[in-house]
Design a protein around this motif. Sequence first.
Motif: not given
Length: 338
Positions: A111-122, A210-215, A331-338
Amino acid sequence: MSLESSNPIRTEPVTGAGVWRAGDFSGPGDWTEVLEECEIAEVERALAVAKGHGSSPGTLSVDDFPLPTVKRRLEGIVDELEFGRGFAVLRGLPVEKWTVEDAKLVYWGIGLHLGTPVSQNAAGELMAHVRDHSEGELGDPSVETRAYRTRSELPFHTDSADIVGLLCLRNSGRGGESTLASSMTIYNHLLAHHRELLGLYYRGFVYDRRAENAGDEIPYYRNSVYGYFDGLLNCRFYMTHYIESATVKSGIPLSDIERHALELFQEIGSMEEHCLTMKLRTGDIQLLNNNVVVHGRSAFQDEPGRRRDLLRLWLNTRKARKYPDDFAAFRFGMPKTQ
């Protein structure tokens, strides 16, 4: 060209390799990349290097997982995902002889050779098991679980990253076939036959978190289905079940024309001439570009001693498309890359 905050409607048909129909392919060989023995050996050497460094998914760097030959194949796949048909299958990983932890490490390294992993949930989870967690059926309005944690049939949708990858550790005894359609082909069909509805897709729909809203986030959000930026059309069509449950939480019902537009999108994608079906084998990695391909799944049934289990990665590519923050935002407020 600078990005505009507006979302202009594309009035010309989409062209290029991302506009495909099922009949454009002669069979799985057209989209499957089969690893050669020397490439598998290279992957296993990289696994040994990573384990020797005490690495784990999340701490592993691309330099800790050297793939001097395989990375050229992976670069070609990224080009195909972004500039070609928008999907591919990488076949041949010998996961049956690895532990699950080793399979995760290999998958992360690839996966690291394909791109940057990002968060899948809150919770910030970067790799998820797609399997039946026995948390209920997706169509049950009382069920808050995410779709990938059920065995239910999943309608056409996209995920919240440029690329979604699924590594098949073990497929189901019955069912679980993947369905794919070009969202660009769907768009051209809409443009030709239902032009008056395009504004609804650009305006978008309200989705349940789906109950994953933050704050202090409200438990639902709006997202456009189509966005046209910098001369490229993009599609993000999330789960229709989430739209239905959002109407309960927001108190705002769907209009008849909105419901018709949602059903029409699914109907066009499901047309025999538009829809591809595939069943992943053990050791396959299926990769899809969410900007140009929608995917679904038939319901599945685990059999004794055979539990369907796929590992999912969400990746943003280094060749990622650019669009405003209010389109396809996580949806979880994560930046587009991290």
